[in-house]
Design a protein around this motif. Structure first.
Motif, PDB file in Angstrom:
ATOM      1  N   PHE A  64      60.645  47.997  36.552  1.00  0.00           N
ATOM      2  CA  PHE A  64      59.226  47.646  36.569  1.00  0.00           C
ATOM      3  C   PHE A  64      59.073  46.171  36.950  1.00  0.00           C
ATOM      4  CE2 PHE A  64      55.355  46.506  33.945  1.00  0.00           C
ATOM      5  CZ  PHE A  64      54.452  47.201  34.736  1.00  0.00           C
ATOM      6  N   ASP A 113      59.049  50.055  40.530  1.00  0.00           N
ATOM      7  CA  ASP A 113      57.590  50.193  40.454  1.00  0.00           C
ATOM      8  C   ASP A 113      56.984  48.794  40.575  1.00  0.00           C
ATOM      9  OD1 ASP A 113      54.935  50.613  39.820  1.00  0.00           O
ATOM     10  OD2 ASP A 113      55.292  51.352  37.785  1.00  0.00           O
ATOM     11  N   THR A 115      53.981  46.602  40.407  1.00  0.00           N
ATOM     12  CA  THR A 115      52.659  46.708  39.785  1.00  0.00           C
ATOM     13  C   THR A 115      51.938  45.377  39.810  1.00  0.00           C
ATOM     14  OG1 THR A 115      53.282  48.553  38.346  1.00  0.00           O
ATOM     15  CG2 THR A 115      51.522  47.168  37.547  1.00  0.00           C
ATOM     16  N   SER A 151      51.651  50.181  42.220  1.00  0.00           N
ATOM     17  CA  SER A 151      50.484  50.342  41.350  1.00  0.00           C
ATOM     18  C   SER A 151      49.558  49.153  41.611  1.00  0.00           C
ATOM     19  CB  SER A 151      50.885  50.343  39.872  1.00  0.00           C
ATOM     20  OG  SER A 151      52.005  51.153  39.634  1.00  0.00           O
ATOM     21  N   TYR A 174      46.019  55.504  37.577  1.00  0.00           N
ATOM     22  CA  TYR A 174      45.688  56.355  36.431  1.00  0.00           C
ATOM     23  C   TYR A 174      44.190  56.341  36.139  1.00  0.00           C
ATOM     24  CZ  TYR A 174      50.565  54.828  35.770  1.00  0.00           C
ATOM     25  OH  TYR A 174      51.875  54.489  35.964  1.00  0.00           O
ATOM     26  N   ARG A 240      51.659  61.114  33.338  1.00  0.00           N
ATOM     27  CA  ARG A 240      52.045  60.345  32.153  1.00  0.00           C
ATOM     28  C   ARG A 240      50.928  60.233  31.140  1.00  0.00           C
ATOM     29  NH1 ARG A 240      53.596  54.607  32.070  1.00  0.00           N
ATOM     30  NH2 ARG A 240      54.722  54.959  33.979  1.00  0.00           N
ATOM     31  N   MET A 242      50.098  57.362  27.793  1.00  0.00           N
ATOM     32  CA  MET A 242      50.521  56.241  26.950  1.00  0.00           C
ATOM     33  C   MET A 242      49.538  56.134  25.781  1.00  0.00           C
ATOM     34  SD  MET A 242      52.351  53.534  29.323  1.00  0.00           S
ATOM     35  CE  MET A 242      51.224  52.197  29.225  1.00  0.00           C
ATOM     36  N   SER A 282      57.571  55.859  28.378  1.00  0.00           N
ATOM     37  CA  SER A 282      57.410  54.443  28.669  1.00  0.00           C
ATOM     38  C   SER A 282      57.968  53.582  27.533  1.00  0.00           C
ATOM     39  CB  SER A 282      55.932  54.120  28.875  1.00  0.00           C
ATOM     40  OG  SER A 282      55.795  52.720  29.024  1.00  0.00           O
ATOM     41  N   ASP A 284      57.032  50.716  27.249  1.00  0.00           N
ATOM     42  CA  ASP A 284      55.985  49.721  27.085  1.00  0.00           C
ATOM     43  C   ASP A 284      55.158  49.921  25.816  1.00  0.00           C
ATOM     44  OD1 ASP A 284      55.239  47.415  28.426  1.00  0.00           O
ATOM     45  OD2 ASP A 284      53.431  48.339  29.217  1.00  0.00           O
ATOM     46  N   THR A 303      60.540  54.619  31.927  1.00  0.00           N
ATOM     47  CA  THR A 303      59.855  53.610  32.733  1.00  0.00           C
ATOM     48  C   THR A 303      59.724  52.291  31.983  1.00  0.00           C
ATOM     49  OG1 THR A 303      57.626  54.178  31.990  1.00  0.00           O
ATOM     50  CG2 THR A 303      58.476  55.379  33.890  1.00  0.00           C
ATOM     51  N   SER A 304      59.361  51.270  32.786  1.00  0.00           N
ATOM     52  CA  SER A 304      59.134  49.934  32.246  1.00  0.00           C
ATOM     53  C   SER A 304      60.440  49.241  31.850  1.00  0.00           C
ATOM     54  CB  SER A 304      58.160  50.011  31.064  1.00  0.00           C
ATOM     55  OG  SER A 304      57.222  48.975  31.159  1.00  0.00           O
ATOM     56  N   VAL A 315      52.912  45.754  30.105  1.00  0.00           N
ATOM     57  CA  VAL A 315      51.464  45.909  30.146  1.00  0.00           C
ATOM     58  C   VAL A 315      50.887  46.044  28.733  1.00  0.00           C
ATOM     59  CG1 VAL A 315      49.565  47.330  30.965  1.00  0.00           C
ATOM     60  CG2 VAL A 315      51.533  46.953  32.432  1.00  0.00           C
TER      61      VAL A 315
END
Ligand SMILES: C[S@@+](CC[C@H](N)C(=O)[O-])C[C@H]1O[C@@H](n2cnc3c(N)ncnc32)[C@H](O)[C@@H]1O
Ligand SMILES: C[C@H](CCN)[C@@H](N)C(=O)O
Ligand code: SF4
Length: 361
Positions: A64, A113, A115, A151, A174, A240, A242, A282, A284, A303-304, A315
Motif C-alpha cells: 500500500f 495499491d 492511493t 485509488s 468504494y 471489501r 472495513m 485489511s 488498516d 491489504t495495507s 487510512v
C-alpha cells in the motif's frame, strides 16, 4: 427443508450457497443477523470451504502506497477530509515513491495499491498533475514489474484510459454504502451516480474493479444486503468491507467503532455470494492482531502492507503497526503459517489477474 419454527434455516441457506445460487435478501439478512457462536462458526466454516474451492490455501498480499494525503473532499468519516486542519499532510516525490515501490516488490507482495486523497494539485484539469501521475505510474510499473491498483477517487474516463495505458490493472473506488441517503451523509457533495459510472467506465476500459463498504456508520443489515446486490450488478472482481474507525477532529469523531462481528459476518457472506472473487483482510483496521479472524471469515487478500521508515500512512489507522514492522510480509507469513495458509506465488496472482481480465473484455 427451508422453514423452521423461526422462519429460515441456516443449513438450507449454506447449502444453497455451496451450490453457488445467489442468496435472496431475506437469506442474506438472516446470515448477517446471527449472534449465536455455533451458528457463526458454521457460517465462517462455509466461507472457508468456498475459499478453499477456488483458491486452495493460497493468499495474496498487497503493498500500500498512500502517496498523497491532500484531498479536496470532505467525507465525514475520513481523517484526510479537506476541512481537517489538525493533520500534517504529505505528498511524496517520485524518488520516494520509487524506493518504496521497489522495497515492497522485493519483500514479495503481489500487487501495489497506489492511493491518494483527491489531491487538487494532481487532479486539477489541464494541470501538470495528470502527467506527473502517469509518469509516476510508469515508473512504479518499471521498478516493480507488479500488477498495479490505483485509488485516486473519481477521475474522468479519458484519464482512466491513460492510467490503464500507463500500466494500471485495477481501479479501486468504494461507495461505502448503497443507501443513497446515508451515502449523501458520508460522501458530502459527491454524486452517487457519477461514482458508480466511474467504476463502470473502468470495466469498459478492461480494468478490474474493487468495490467497498464501510460498516458502523449507521448502516443496517438491510443496507448491507442491498450493497451485496449492487456489487453483484457491478461484477466487481474484488469486494471489501472495513469497520469504521473514528478520526479526531472529524464530524464522526465521537462515533464508536462497531463490534467486529459485523465486519466478519460481512466478509463471510461476501465469500458465500462471490466465492471466486478477491476479498481483503485489511491491516488498516486492527493491525496484525486482526488478521487471523478476517482470514477465518473467508478473506483471501492481505491489504495495507506498509514498510516501516517510509514515512507513509494508513487510512483508518494511520500509524498502527507500521513503524514496528508489523505490516510487513515476514510478519504476515508467520500468521498465515499458524492457520495453515500460505502466500500465493507471483505467477498465481498474475494468472488470476489475466483470467479475470479476459472475463471483463
Ligand atoms: C482514504 S480513501 C482513498 C481513496 C480515495 N480518496 C477515495 O476516497 O476513493 C480509501 C477508503 O478508506 C476507507 N476509510 C476512510 N476513512 C476511514 C475510517 N475512518 N474508517 C474506516 N475506513 C475508512 C473508506 O472506505 C475509503 O473509501
Ligand atoms: C483502504 C485502503 C485501500 C485503498 N485502496 C487501505 N488502507 C487498505 O486497507 O487496504
Ligand atoms: S475518503 Fe478519500 S475522498 Fe473522502 S476525504 Fe478521505 S481521502 Fe478524501
Amino acid at each position: 427443508m427451508k422453514e423452521d419454527g423461526h422462519g429460515l434455516n441456516l443449513e438450507f441457506i449454506l447449502d444453497k450457497a455451496y451450490q453457488e445460487k445467489f442468496l435472496n435478501k431475506e437469506e442474506i439478512i438472516f446470515l448477517l443477523s446471527q449472534r449465536e457462536e455455533e451458528k457463526i462458526k458454521q457460517i465462517y466454516a462455509a466461507a472457508r470451504m468456498m475459499r478453499q474451492k477456488y483458491f486452495g490455501q493460497k493468499i495474496f498480499m498487497y503493498g500500500f502506497i498512500y502517496f498523497s494525503t491532500y484531498c479536496r473532499n470532505n467525507c465525514t468519516f475520513c481523517l484526510y477530509r479537506k476541512e481537517n486542519h489538525a493533520l500534517t499532510r504529505y505528498r511524496k516525490n517520485e524518488t520516494e515513491i520509487m524506493e518504496t515501490a521497489a522495497s515492497l516488490a522485493a519483500s514479495g507482495v503481489h500487487l501495489l495499491d497506489l492511493t491518494m486523497g483527491e489531491d487538487p494539485e494532481i487532479l486539477k484539469q489541464h494541470s501538470e498533475g495528470y502527467d506527473q501521475l502517469l509518469h509516476m505510474v510508469r515508473g512504479v510499473k518499471k521498478v516493480s514489474s507488479l500488477p498495479l491498483m490505483i485509488s485516486p477517487g473519481v477521475v474522468p474516463s479519458g484519464f482512466l484510459g491513460k492510467l490503464k495505458e500507463a500500466g494500471i490493472d485495477w481501479y479501486a473506488l468504494y461507495h461505502e454504502t448503497h443507501n443513497r441517503a446515508l451515502y449523501a451523509q458520508l460522501r458530502l457533495g459527491q454524486d452517487y451516480e457519477r461514482r458508480w459510472q466511474a467504476k463502470k467506465q473502468a470495466h469498459e476500459l478492461g480494468m478490474l474493479v474493487e468495490e467497498g463498504l464501510l460498516t458502523g456508520v449507521g448502516d443496517t443489515v438491510d443496507d448491507v444486503a442491498d450493497s451485496m446486490f449492487a456489487m453483484k450488478k457491478l461484477g466487481a472482481e474484488q469486494v471489501r468491507v472495513m469497520s469504521f474507525v473514528p478520526q479526531e477532529e472529524t464530524p464522526m469523531a465521537h462515533w464508536d467503532s462497531p463490534a467486529r462481528i459485523h465486519e466478519m459476518l460481512i466478509i463471510a457472506v461476501m465469500r458465500l455470494l462471490f466465492p471466486d472473487r478477491l476479498i481483503p483482510a485489511s491491516l488498516d483496521v486492527d493491525g496484525i492482531k486482526g488478521l487471523q479472524e478476517r482470514l477465518a471469515a473467508g478473506a483471501n487478500v492481505v491489504t495495507s502492507i506498509i514498510p516501516p521508515k517510509s514515512g507513509l500512512a494508513g487510512v483508518s489507522n494511520n500509524t498502527l503497526d507500521i513503524e514496528d514492522g508489523n505490516r510487513t510480509v515476514p510478519t504476515i507469513n508467520r500468521v498465515l503459517e499458524e492457520v495453515d495458509l500460505m502466500p500465493a506465488t507471483q505467477q498465481e496472482y498474475h494468472n488470476w489477474v489475466c483470467l479475470s481480465r479476459g472475463a471483463v473484455r
